[in-house]
Design an enzyme around this catalytic site. Structure first.
Site, PDB file in Angstrom:
ATOM      1  N   TYR A 135       0.864  -1.187   0.000  1.00  0.00           N
ATOM      2  CA  TYR A 135       0.000   0.000   0.000  1.00  0.00           C
ATOM      3  C   TYR A 135       0.894   1.228   0.000  1.00  0.00           C
ATOM      4  O   TYR A 135       1.871   1.307   0.751  1.00  0.00           O
ATOM      5  CB  TYR A 135      -0.896   0.019   1.243  1.00  0.00           C
ATOM      6  CG  TYR A 135      -1.762   1.258   1.355  1.00  0.00           C
ATOM      7  CD1 TYR A 135      -3.051   1.283   0.825  1.00  0.00           C
ATOM      8  CD2 TYR A 135      -1.291   2.409   1.990  1.00  0.00           C
ATOM      9  CE1 TYR A 135      -3.847   2.411   0.920  1.00  0.00           C
ATOM     10  CE2 TYR A 135      -2.079   3.544   2.089  1.00  0.00           C
ATOM     11  CZ  TYR A 135      -3.355   3.538   1.553  1.00  0.00           C
ATOM     12  OH  TYR A 135      -4.129   4.661   1.642  1.00  0.00           O
ATOM     13  N   GLU A 148      -3.776   7.376  -4.043  1.00  0.00           N
ATOM     14  CA  GLU A 148      -3.737   6.125  -3.280  1.00  0.00           C
ATOM     15  C   GLU A 148      -3.488   4.959  -4.225  1.00  0.00           C
ATOM     16  O   GLU A 148      -4.227   4.779  -5.192  1.00  0.00           O
ATOM     17  CB  GLU A 148      -5.044   5.929  -2.523  1.00  0.00           C
ATOM     18  CG  GLU A 148      -5.047   4.675  -1.654  1.00  0.00           C
ATOM     19  CD  GLU A 148      -6.370   4.471  -0.941  1.00  0.00           C
ATOM     20  OE1 GLU A 148      -6.359   4.252   0.279  1.00  0.00           O
ATOM     21  OE2 GLU A 148      -7.424   4.547  -1.617  1.00  0.00           O
TER      22      GLU A 148
END
Length: 402
Positions: A119, A207
């Site tokens: 991530y 993101e």
């Protein structure tokens, strides 16, 4: 302003970020044609909506046993079948709420042999006035769950925009992800591209979930497999090309209409509509409604210099929400005079045939003229002396009418 995944990847690729090959599609035929242009034999068929959790989402029309909004296809027939399942149907995810969102676009990408997922995100840290890079080895899952269950696996690296991205930031990200050697260098390259994109587009958030180590013919490669990008709406005047990426079908129709009149409107889940001038006063108005036991149906700031036409438009937008059972208007007249507000309220109420209780609190410039206009309108408008009085009266009126 949000954009779709395929738009985000196309944008990031322009900044040198490695992404898998992919093609957007608006129909089943386009989806199959897109797959034919990709290397294969593995394809990924991805629903395009402005919400996360698509892979675990469910389509209302297909039943609980159907696969989600992101599926692996091993041949062109499966691409076609999945496209038929998705297009035009309603995908419900953890972020859409129970009403879900209709899928009008697909993204067909080349499959990847994933070895590890991470991530990585960039966002504005308003507490420090820095750009925060958030990195975790726990990719491919909800970062909120990671933050709750394993907060030690989330690493935050702050970048001072005055000095910009430095080599040590890239090394810190590579270390946080546990990457070494060539993959560490690739991580630094990815971060550099993301940072350039973030600054160059006035982004609020980029993101990447997941950022994945994928096996390739020439060795392991770090690829962006999913991307969510949002921009600062106040900066869109500097980015006409990005503004053209806006998909109005993904936004609340009332919010779209409000933007056409330069109104700051956000739909909420309550039953009392609010029309206020000034964001701080609007927040206070919503708070005092909740304090009195009811919930606001919207945030609506008409601004400091609204015209009669603008106020009329704001009033109509509030009344289009069927959940609204009463309206509270709270105006402190400065640049916007109270008599102009009153004229707008009366005009809108007459035009839409007002059928819910209306409480108005006016204060400031030309306040008496405004109150006289309301009193002589012939409409059942309840006047209030102050904000506390206004909140009590609208709550009482709504409950009486229930």
């Amino acid at each position: 302003m949000n954009i779709h995944e395929y738009q985000a990847k196309e944008l990031l690729a322009k900044f040198g970020v490695a992404v898998p090959a992919g093609i957007a599609a608006l129909s089943v035929e386009e989806a199959v044609a897109a797959a034919k242009q990709l290397p294969g034999p593995l394809y990924v068929v991805k629903s395009q909506i402005h919400a996360g959790g698509r892979g675990k989402g469910k389509f209302k029309e297909l039943g609980p046993e159907a696969k989600g909004g992101v599926r692996l296809a091993f041949n062109l027939d499966e691409v076609e079948a999945y496209a038929k399942d998705m297009l035009g149907n309603t995908l419900v995810t953890i972020q859409t709420g129970p009403e879900g969102k209709q899928v009008n676009r697909l993204y067909i990408t080349d499959g990847a042999d994933i070895k590890q997922e991470f991530y990585l995100a960039l966002l504005v840290d308003r507490a420090t006035s820095r750009i925060a890079v958030v990195a975790s080895t726990e990719g491919g899952m909800n970062i909120e769950d990671v933050a709750h269950d394993s907060p030690e696996k989330i690493h935050t690296i702050l970048i001072d925009p005055a000095t910009g991205l430095q080599p040590h930031h890239g090394r810190s990200v590579a270390k946080a992800l546990g990457l070494t050697g060539d993959l560490a260098k690739q991580a630094q390259t990815v971060l550099a591209g993301l940072y350039s994109a973030f600054i160059g587009t006035d982004a609020e958030q980029i993101e990447i979930n997941p950022l994945a180590v994928c096996e390739g013919k020439s060795g392991d490669a770090l690829l962006v497999l999913d991307a969510k990008v949002s921009f600062d709406g106040n900066a869109m005047f500097r980015h006409k090309d990005l503004a053209e990426l806006r998909d109005l079908t993904e936004e609340d129709p009332a919010e779209v209409e409000a933007s056409e009149y330069d109104l700051a409107y956000i739909k909420l889940d309550g039953n009392i509509g609010c029309m206020v001038n000034g964001a701080g006063l609007a927040m206070a108005t919503m708070d005092i409604i909740k304090l009195n036991g009811e919930f606001p149906a919207n945030f609506l700031d008409v601004g400091g210099g609204a015209s009669k036409e603008k106020v009329t438009a704001a009033f109509k937008i509030i009344l289009k929400d069927p959940a609204v059972k009463g309206i509270l208007v709270n105006i402190f007249g400065g640049i916007m005079k109270c008599d102009i507000i009153a004229d707008g309220i009366v005009a809108a109420a007459k035009e839409v045939n007002l059928s819910v209780p209306l409480v108005v609190r006016l204060e400031g410039t030309n306040v008496q003229q405004g109150k006289d206009i309301l009193a002589n309108s012939g409409l059942p408008i309840v006047s209030a002396n102050d904000l506390g009085d206004a909140a009590e009266k609208i709550v009482a009126e709504v409950r009486k009418a229930a």
